[in-house]
Write a protein that holds these residues in place. Structure first.
Motif, PDB file in Angstrom:
ATOM      1  N   VAL A   1       0.867  -1.184   0.000  1.00 32.21           N
ATOM      2  CA  VAL A   1       0.000   0.000   0.000  1.00 32.21           C
ATOM      3  C   VAL A   1       0.897   1.224   0.000  1.00 32.21           C
ATOM      4  CG1 VAL A   1      -1.824   1.261   1.192  1.00 32.21           C
ATOM      5  CG2 VAL A   1      -1.779  -1.238   1.285  1.00 32.21           C
ATOM      6  N   ASP A   2       0.597   2.157  -0.899  1.00 31.59           N
ATOM      7  CA  ASP A   2       1.378   3.388  -0.991  1.00 31.59           C
ATOM      8  C   ASP A   2       0.401   4.562  -0.998  1.00 31.59           C
ATOM      9  OD1 ASP A   2       3.522   4.990  -1.055  1.00 31.59           O
ATOM     10  OD2 ASP A   2       4.166   4.535  -3.091  1.00 31.59           O
ATOM     11  N   ALA A   3       0.661   5.579  -0.168  1.00 35.26           N
ATOM     12  CA  ALA A   3      -0.228   6.743  -0.033  1.00 35.26           C
ATOM     13  C   ALA A   3       0.201   7.828  -1.009  1.00 35.26           C
ATOM     14  CB  ALA A   3      -0.204   7.271   1.393  1.00 35.26           C
ATOM     15  N   LYS A   4      -0.780   8.395  -1.723  1.00 32.68           N
ATOM     16  CA  LYS A   4      -0.560   9.501  -2.649  1.00 32.68           C
ATOM     17  C   LYS A   4      -1.571  10.602  -2.344  1.00 32.68           C
ATOM     18  CE  LYS A   4       2.712   7.360  -4.880  1.00 32.68           C
ATOM     19  NZ  LYS A   4       4.116   7.805  -4.773  1.00 32.68           N
ATOM     20  N   VAL A   5      -1.090  11.858  -2.365  1.00 35.98           N
ATOM     21  CA  VAL A   5      -1.953  12.993  -2.028  1.00 35.98           C
ATOM     22  C   VAL A   5      -1.928  13.989  -3.175  1.00 35.98           C
ATOM     23  CG1 VAL A   5      -2.521  14.732  -0.299  1.00 35.98           C
ATOM     24  CG2 VAL A   5      -1.341  12.638   0.390  1.00 35.98           C
ATOM     25  N   PRO A   6      -2.740  13.792  -4.237  1.00 38.00           N
ATOM     26  CA  PRO A   6      -2.859  14.816  -5.289  1.00 38.00           C
ATOM     27  C   PRO A   6      -3.680  15.992  -4.756  1.00 38.00           C
ATOM     28  CG  PRO A   6      -4.354  12.990  -5.720  1.00 38.00           C
ATOM     29  CD  PRO A   6      -3.558  12.600  -4.511  1.00 38.00           C
ATOM     30  N   PHE A   7      -3.054  17.164  -4.657  1.00 38.40           N
ATOM     31  CA  PHE A   7      -3.698  18.262  -3.929  1.00 38.40           C
ATOM     32  C   PHE A   7      -3.705  19.580  -4.685  1.00 38.40           C
ATOM     33  CE2 PHE A   7      -3.485  21.700  -0.734  1.00 38.40           C
ATOM     34  CZ  PHE A   7      -4.707  21.488  -0.113  1.00 38.40           C
ATOM     35  N   LEU A   8      -2.687  19.875  -5.474  1.00 42.16           N
ATOM     36  CA  LEU A   8      -2.561  21.206  -6.062  1.00 42.16           C
ATOM     37  C   LEU A   8      -3.704  21.510  -7.022  1.00 42.16           C
ATOM     38  CD1 LEU A   8       1.302  21.333  -6.669  1.00 42.16           C
ATOM     39  CD2 LEU A   8      -0.036  22.253  -4.756  1.00 42.16           C
TER      40      LEU A   8
ATOM     41  N   PHE B   1      -3.379   4.540  -1.931  1.00 42.90           N
ATOM     42  CA  PHE B   1      -4.275   5.099  -0.926  1.00 42.90           C
ATOM     43  C   PHE B   1      -4.395   6.601  -1.118  1.00 42.90           C
ATOM     44  CE2 PHE B   1      -4.651   7.091   3.329  1.00 42.90           C
ATOM     45  CZ  PHE B   1      -5.945   6.689   3.622  1.00 42.90           C
ATOM     46  N   VAL B   2      -5.648   7.068  -1.309  1.00 46.49           N
ATOM     47  CA  VAL B   2      -5.952   8.498  -1.394  1.00 46.49           C
ATOM     48  C   VAL B   2      -6.634   8.880  -0.083  1.00 46.49           C
ATOM     49  CG1 VAL B   2      -7.177  10.289  -2.664  1.00 46.49           C
ATOM     50  CG2 VAL B   2      -6.185   8.351  -3.887  1.00 46.49           C
ATOM     51  N   PRO B   3      -6.055   9.757   0.743  1.00 44.27           N
ATOM     52  CA  PRO B   3      -6.533   9.951   2.113  1.00 44.27           C
ATOM     53  C   PRO B   3      -7.868  10.677   2.248  1.00 44.27           C
ATOM     54  CG  PRO B   3      -4.732  11.453   1.651  1.00 44.27           C
ATOM     55  CD  PRO B   3      -4.830  10.541   0.471  1.00 44.27           C
ATOM     56  N   VAL B   4      -8.383  11.265   1.153  1.00 45.28           N
ATOM     57  CA  VAL B   4      -9.649  12.008   1.230  1.00 45.28           C
ATOM     58  C   VAL B   4     -10.573  11.507   0.135  1.00 45.28           C
ATOM     59  CG1 VAL B   4     -10.739  14.287   1.227  1.00 45.28           C
ATOM     60  CG2 VAL B   4      -8.442  14.020   2.163  1.00 45.28           C
ATOM     61  N   GLU B   5     -11.805  11.224   0.503  1.00 43.17           N
ATOM     62  CA  GLU B   5     -12.776  10.716  -0.471  1.00 43.17           C
ATOM     63  C   GLU B   5     -13.014  11.720  -1.596  1.00 43.17           C
ATOM     64  OE1 GLU B   5     -14.237   7.751  -0.305  1.00 43.17           O
ATOM     65  OE2 GLU B   5     -13.496   7.113   1.653  1.00 43.17           O
ATOM     66  N   SER B   6     -13.077  13.000  -1.231  1.00 43.72           N
ATOM     67  CA  SER B   6     -13.377  14.024  -2.251  1.00 43.72           C
ATOM     68  C   SER B   6     -12.264  14.156  -3.274  1.00 43.72           C
ATOM     69  CB  SER B   6     -13.627  15.374  -1.569  1.00 43.72           C
ATOM     70  OG  SER B   6     -12.504  15.763  -0.798  1.00 43.72           O
ATOM     71  N   PHE B   7     -11.021  13.802  -2.914  1.00 46.56           N
ATOM     72  CA  PHE B   7      -9.945  13.864  -3.896  1.00 46.56           C
ATOM     73  C   PHE B   7     -10.233  12.912  -5.056  1.00 46.56           C
ATOM     74  CE2 PHE B   7      -6.374  15.315  -0.794  1.00 46.56           C
ATOM     75  CZ  PHE B   7      -7.025  16.528  -0.662  1.00 46.56           C
ATOM     76  N   LEU B   8     -10.651  11.685  -4.741  1.00 49.27           N
ATOM     77  CA  LEU B   8     -10.940  10.711  -5.794  1.00 49.27           C
ATOM     78  C   LEU B   8     -12.210  11.075  -6.555  1.00 49.27           C
ATOM     79  CD1 LEU B   8     -10.290   8.079  -7.233  1.00 49.27           C
ATOM     80  CD2 LEU B   8     -11.536   6.845  -5.437  1.00 49.27           C
ATOM     81  N   SER B   9     -13.247  11.513  -5.851  1.00 48.19           N
ATOM     82  CA  SER B   9     -14.497  11.865  -6.545  1.00 48.19           C
ATOM     83  C   SER B   9     -14.290  13.048  -7.479  1.00 48.19           C
ATOM     84  CB  SER B   9     -15.582  12.178  -5.516  1.00 48.19           C
ATOM     85  OG  SER B   9     -15.215  13.293  -4.714  1.00 48.19           O
ATOM     86  N   ALA B  10     -13.475  14.032  -7.045  1.00 54.33           N
ATOM     87  CA  ALA B  10     -13.206  15.175  -7.931  1.00 54.33           C
ATOM     88  C   ALA B  10     -12.431  14.734  -9.165  1.00 54.33           C
ATOM     89  CB  ALA B  10     -12.427  16.239  -7.167  1.00 54.33           C
ATOM     90  N   ALA B  11     -11.481  13.813  -9.011  1.00 53.35           N
ATOM     91  CA  ALA B  11     -10.729  13.319 -10.171  1.00 53.35           C
ATOM     92  C   ALA B  11     -11.627  12.524 -11.106  1.00 53.35           C
ATOM     93  CB  ALA B  11      -9.553  12.468  -9.689  1.00 53.35           C
ATOM     94  N   LEU B  12     -12.521  11.715 -10.556  1.00 52.57           N
ATOM     95  CA  LEU B  12     -13.448  10.953 -11.393  1.00 52.57           C
ATOM     96  C   LEU B  12     -14.456  11.855 -12.087  1.00 52.57           C
ATOM     97  CD1 LEU B  12     -14.127   7.859  -9.103  1.00 52.57           C
ATOM     98  CD2 LEU B  12     -12.653   8.000 -11.116  1.00 52.57           C
TER      99      LEU B  12
END
Length: 428
Positions: A210-217, A268-279
């Protein structure tokens, strides 16, 4: 009036003098003339004195009449004033009786208004304090948010935050540190050292990376955009960043370095909204990750995965400890049998004690109380002796097979369920 009578008397005297003078001569006439002049002077003086006297009497009578009239007027005025005062007092009393309820009502209204005003002032002060506190909290929150955003703009801070969130999810799933998972494990390859954030150990020796990634900018740019076009551009940039993380993670091929492992890695994406916004900007992102052997997981999905792993570990532990459970069961069964023997002995002892007690009660009634009651017949005592009640204990016999077995019989036969050919029998 006396002066008037004097004047009249003088006139009569003068007339009588004339009559006497006619007889006496002319000398007497002269005397009469002189007396007449004196009489006239005296009459004039008397008239003047009478007029003054009348005027004085008239003034005195007028003054007395005025005084009496004034006194009568004062008495009348005082009586009228007393009557008016009584009527005024009665009217004032009646009017006061009419005004008292209104006065009390006004006092109540005044007190209520005072209380309401005090409550309003206190409420306004409390509201002002709360608004001030909210303003201060909002200012502090804005400052903290600004510092957090500034900190998360750095890749190192984002990575550390992702690792912290990943650790919290693992702890919430019940996975013990250094037992069911390993943090920051290193693997040496030709391209350098690989260091995933988490390696979950599965039952049977398998492992999942498992590797954590935080796409934020890009997500931050979309959140700060004021127009739809700016938000859409930010979401597109955010989706590209997530896709870039997927491609970079797939290129590391962790399943080849941490064998045995399934041929996929969990991002692992630590925030649900990060993935939903990307989708929202790129609906094909999940399929692209599957093609790259990358499973995108949010805290909820990763928690479900780790709970499943923890359940598998518990089942494996139960399978490994089956022999120990059997040994403990045999030991417990033998101890239950020993305890059953002790309970039987205790029951027999209680039964024997009850029999001895009943024999003692019978002897007391037949031998002792018969003699003691003679004191009452002789008049020595007044109270009557009561015989004690016999004991009748109802003891339950131990009948369970585990308790009536001897200490040497460690296991008793239990009922078995019907089984199909090729399967092992299952004990209860």
């Amino acid at each position: 009036m006396e002066l008037l009578w004097g004047v009249l008397g003088l006139g009569v005297g003068v007339a009588l003098g004339w009559l006497l003078a006619g007889r006496r001569g002319l000398s007497a006439l002269h005397l009469a003339q002189v007396r007449a002049e004196k009489a006239e002077a005296l009459l004039a003086a008397s008239e003047q004195h009478g007029a003054d006297r009348v005027a004085a009497l008239t003034a005195q009578a007028f003054a007395e009449s005025s005084d009496r009239l004034l006194a009568l007027a004062q008495e009348r005025f005082a009586a009228d004033q007393k009557i008016a005062a009584g009527e005024l007092a009665s009217r004032e009393q009646a009017f006061r009786g009419l005004l008292d309820p209104m006065t009390r009502a006004l006092d109540d209204v005044r007190r209520q208004l005072t209380t309401s005003e005090q409550a309003r002032v206190e409420g306004h002060a409390a509201l002002s304090a709360q608004v001030r506190a909210m303003r201060e909290d909002a200012t502090a929150l804005r400052d903290q948010t600004s510092r957090l955003v500034t900190a998360l703009r750095g890749s190192q801070a984002r990575g550390r935050w992702g690792e912290v969130q990943l650790r919290r999810v693992v702890e919430a799933a019940g996975m013990l540190d250094r037992v069911d998972f390993t943090e920051q494990e290193h693997a040496r390859t030709d391209d350098g050292a690989l260091r995933p954030d988490l390696v979950v150990r599965l039952a049977g020796g398998k492992r999942v990376v498992v590797d954590a990634k935080v796409p934020f900018l890009g997500f931050l740019e979309a959140a700060e955009a004021d127009d739809p076009s700016g938000r859409a551009a930010g979401l597109e940039a955010h989706a590209r960043q997530v896709r870039t993380h997927v491609d970079a993670l797939a290129a590391k091929r962790y399943w080849e370095q941490f064998t045995p492992a399934p041929e996929f890695v969990v991002m692992f994406v630590p925030v649900e909204s990060f993935l939903s916004a990307a989708l929202e900007a790129d609906p094909t992102l999940v399929e692209h990750a599957f093609d790259k052997q990358v499973i995108i997981a949010t805290p909820i999905s990763l928690l479900a995965l780790l709970r499943t792993v923890a359940y598998a570990w518990r089942q494996d532990a139960l399978a490994d400890n089956a022999q120990k459970v059997l040994d403990v069961g045999r030991e417990l069964h033998g101890r239950l049998a020993t305890m059953g023997g002790h309970l039987s002995k205790l029951g027999r002892a209680l039964d024997s004690a009850a029999g001895a007690y009943n024999e003692t009660v019978g002897s007391l009634e037949r031998r002792v109380l018969v003699s003691a009651r003679r004191f009452q017949a002789l008049g020595v005592v007044d109270t009557e002796l009561d015989a004690p009640q016999p004991a009748n204990p109802r003891l339950s016999a131990v009948s369970a097979p585990e308790l009536v077995a001897s200490a040497e019989e460690q296991v008793v036969a239990l009922e078995t369920e019907p089984r199909t050919p090729g399967t092992e029998p299952r004990t209860g």
